[in-house]
Design an enzyme around this catalytic site. Structure first.
Site, PDB file in Angstrom:
ATOM      1  N   ALA A 301       8.411  21.616  13.406  1.00 24.77           N
ATOM      2  CA  ALA A 301       8.178  22.604  14.576  1.00 24.77           C
ATOM      3  C   ALA A 301       6.772  22.972  14.853  1.00 24.77           C
ATOM      4  O   ALA A 301       6.607  23.327  16.268  1.00 24.77           O
ATOM      5  CB  ALA A 301       9.435  23.660  14.664  1.00 24.77           C
ATOM      6  N   GLY A 302       6.020  23.074  14.009  1.00 22.59           N
ATOM      7  CA  GLY A 302       4.689  23.895  14.218  1.00 22.59           C
ATOM      8  C   GLY A 302       3.727  22.950  15.182  1.00 22.59           C
ATOM      9  O   GLY A 302       3.926  21.655  15.104  1.00 22.59           O
ATOM     10  N   GLY A 304       4.703  24.883  17.864  1.00 22.70           N
ATOM     11  CA  GLY A 304       5.896  25.574  18.404  1.00 22.70           C
ATOM     12  C   GLY A 304       6.338  25.194  19.922  1.00 22.70           C
ATOM     13  O   GLY A 304       6.939  25.651  20.686  1.00 22.70           O
ATOM     14  N   LYS A 306       7.292  22.286  21.437  1.00 22.49           N
ATOM     15  CA  LYS A 306       8.610  21.364  21.788  1.00 22.49           C
ATOM     16  C   LYS A 306       9.728  22.639  21.344  1.00 22.49           C
ATOM     17  O   LYS A 306      10.787  22.505  21.760  1.00 22.49           O
ATOM     18  CB  LYS A 306       8.517  20.288  20.914  1.00 22.49           C
ATOM     19  CG  LYS A 306       7.578  19.273  21.235  1.00 22.49           C
ATOM     20  CD  LYS A 306       7.814  17.923  20.258  1.00 22.49           C
ATOM     21  CE  LYS A 306       6.881  17.081  20.744  1.00 22.49           C
ATOM     22  NZ  LYS A 306       5.567  17.270  20.341  1.00 22.49           N
ATOM     23  N   GLU A 325       9.451  24.527   9.720  1.00 25.44           N
ATOM     24  CA  GLU A 325       8.098  24.221   9.546  1.00 25.44           C
ATOM     25  C   GLU A 325       7.699  24.453   8.064  1.00 25.44           C
ATOM     26  O   GLU A 325       7.911  25.597   7.619  1.00 25.44           O
ATOM     27  CB  GLU A 325       7.302  25.029  10.608  1.00 25.44           C
ATOM     28  CG  GLU A 325       5.638  25.040  10.258  1.00 25.44           C
ATOM     29  CD  GLU A 325       5.290  23.295  10.276  1.00 25.44           C
ATOM     30  OE1 GLU A 325       4.502  23.131   9.324  1.00 25.44           O
ATOM     31  OE2 GLU A 325       5.423  22.530  11.309  1.00 25.44           O
ATOM     32  N   ASP A 351      10.463  22.664   3.882  1.00 25.63           N
ATOM     33  CA  ASP A 351       9.927  21.299   3.785  1.00 25.63           C
ATOM     34  C   ASP A 351      10.991  20.267   4.327  1.00 25.63           C
ATOM     35  O   ASP A 351      12.020  20.385   3.595  1.00 25.63           O
ATOM     36  CB  ASP A 351       9.461  20.828   2.570  1.00 25.63           C
ATOM     37  CG  ASP A 351       9.100  19.573   2.308  1.00 25.63           C
ATOM     38  OD1 ASP A 351       8.947  18.604   3.252  1.00 25.63           O
ATOM     39  OD2 ASP A 351       8.277  19.283   1.123  1.00 25.63           O
ATOM     40  N   CYS A 421       2.934  11.337  17.814  1.00 24.55           N
ATOM     41  CA  CYS A 421       1.951  11.238  18.832  1.00 24.55           C
ATOM     42  C   CYS A 421       0.868  10.163  18.110  1.00 24.55           C
ATOM     43  O   CYS A 421      -0.314  10.351  17.915  1.00 24.55           O
ATOM     44  CB  CYS A 421       1.002  12.507  18.827  1.00 24.55           C
ATOM     45  SG  CYS A 421      -0.080  12.303  20.270  1.00 24.55           S
TER      46      CYS A 421
END
Length: 490
Positions: A301-302, A304, A306, A325, A351, A421
């Site tokens: 998630a980091g 944050g 999204k 995260e 993790d 990405c």
């Protein structure tokens, strides 16, 4: 073309006379040194440097908005074309570039960008860069900088490219690499991705690689997200904004717009988020489910962005979001992004390859895996020179492991969004295909199938033949985000 980081500390030495200090170019030089010495990213180190400089009195080296825009252009433009400028500078020095001290090379690159990439008059570009060299390098090295830049100034960028780049029909990849300032291996990878089955409908056949490379070299727009239930696009709209192209929650800032000036951004009800990042989250949230829709998981998630959008969407449906995260400091950023969200949410430092949650407990799972970041070269121009082909091998096991755990975390009938990405085929469809193939061979009974993600982004053109999606800067105005949607079937 050089793709090696140019590391090294600032050389000692003082000028023999007091040179005229130029706060804009000094700031740009210091930003380049931070990128080189600390492996920092310009989009992280430059903004606080600009804020600090703008807070100073002009008599003490302070700058105004126009100066800040010039400093930004100098830093990003120099980093973006670093490999091409290195090749040009190499033609103008009498030694290998590896023997030129990195701070000297940074000054030369700043000068080359002013000469070849801006409208600054040639004499002014040379003079200002030599004065910078006297301040940060000393008189002796300033003389070297002066001599080299006068050779660079003997031609314009097109003239230099005609001299250093091979003809397209002899070596198309090297020609494009030098002309559009991308490492050759990145040009090759992007070309392959444009011709992949999932992108075959984009740009006609193999796709237009030159349009993509040009788009990578453009400054991206700043896009905001109005987090649903907390803010509306109307609240963000003004004479300085444009509506988003595809996301119903997106607003684009005009050039020079400052997100932090908006109350909604300061309060966390809106945020800065590329429209491609919004689209992949929206597709995951819109995917049809078999059964309940109560528990969502964001596995990586980091920092944050999204998670904040997913948390707002989940809250509207009465669902709970768990954001995970691995790095504790990034987990704190996720918690900060989710503060004020009306729905139930939690953040854990965990993790994803060794999850702290029980398997089969989530209805929707998003896993935005670590990757080379080749899809965000507009925002992080230095990444193209920092990454290596061998980095792919380092990411591969992690990406596959995270996707396997994401499928395991979903319940039968639940959906999983694999996001990255990067358009590199080794990080996109190859990962998904390998994991699906592995599930079919394993004996624990877990199974999954691909869903057609294109149906979940109505109105977005050029999404290819599916079932996965590859977004592109030159086609969609977004980062090159990849999305594959899977449904766990058993």
């Amino acid at each position: 073309m050089s793709t090696q980081p140019r590391r090294g500390g600032r050389p000692a030495g003082r000028p023999y006379r007091r040179p005229r200090k130029d706060p804009v170019r000094i700031l740009a030089f210091e930003a380049l040194r931070a990128v080189d010495e600390r492996d920092a990213y310009a989009n992280l180190v430059l903004p606080p440097m600009l804020r600090k400089a703008r807070e100073k009195d002009p008599a003490e080296g302070g700058i105004d908005a126009r100066d800040a825009a010039l400093a930004t252009e100098l830093v990003y433009g120099t980093l973006r074309r670093q490999g091409t400028y290195d090749a040009i500078i190499a033609e103008c020095v009498d030694r290998p570039l590896r023997e030129v001290d990195p701070p000297v090379l940074d000054v030369l690159s700043l000068g080359a960008h002013q000469l070849l990439g801006t409208r600054i008059p040639r004499h002014a570009a040379v003079s200002a860069t030599v004065e910078l060299a006297r301040v940060v390098l000393g008189d002796g090295r300033a003389k070297f900088v002066n001599a080299v830049l006068r050779r660079v100034a003997a031609d314009d960028l097109d003239g230099w490219l005609d001299r250093i780049a091979p003809p397209y029909d002899e070596d198309p990849e090297e020609h494009l690499a030098l002309r559009y300032a991308h490492p050759r291996w990145v040009v090759s990878a992007l070309w392959d991705a444009l011709g992949a089955p999932s992108a075959a409908a984009q740009g006609g056949g193999g796709g237009d690689i030159t349009d993509l490379l040009e788009a990578d070299n453009e400054r991206p727009e700043v896009t905001l997200v109005a987090r649903p239930g907390r803010c509306t696009t109307d609240e963000l709209s003004s004479e300085e904004t444009l509506p988003g192209r595809w996301s119903p929650y997106a607003v684009r800032l005009a050039e020079g717009g400052e997100p932090g000036a908006l109350d909604a951004v300061r309060e966390g009800r809106a945020g800065v988020q590329d429209e491609g990042s919004q689209l992949v989250a929206l597709a995951m949230a819109a995917a049809p489910l078999d059964g309940p829709d109560e528990r969502w998981l964001d596995m990586c998630a980091g920092p944050g962005g999204k998670a904040a959008l997913l948390g707002a969407l989940a809250a509207e449906r009465g669902a709970a979001l768990l954001a995970a995260e691995k790095q504790p400091h990034r987990a704190r950023l996720v918690a900060r992004a989710l503060e004020g969200n009306p729905g139930p949410w939690a953040v854990v430092a965990s993790d994803g390859t060794r999850p702290a949650w029980r398997p089969g407990g989530f209805d929707r799972v998003l896993v935005d895996v670590p990757c080379t970041g080749l899809g965000a070269l507009r925002r992080r121009p230095e990444a193209r020179w920092r990454r290596r082909p061998e980095d792919l091998a380092g990411f591969a096991p992690l990406q596959r492991g995270l996707l396997r755990q994401a499928v395991a975390a979903a319940r039968p009938g639940g959906v999983v969004a694999y996001v990255t990405c990067s358009p590199h085929l080794a990080e996109t469809r190859a990962v998904v295909d390998d994991v699906l193939r592995g599930l079919r061979k394993e004996s624990d009974g877990t199974a999954a199938e691909l869903l057609d993600a294109r149906e979940l982004l109505p109105g977005v053109p050029a999404l290819g033949e599916g079932p996965d999606i590859q977004l592109w800067p030159h086609l969609h105005g977004t980062d090159a985000m990849y999305l594959a949607l899977l449904r766990r079937t058993a």
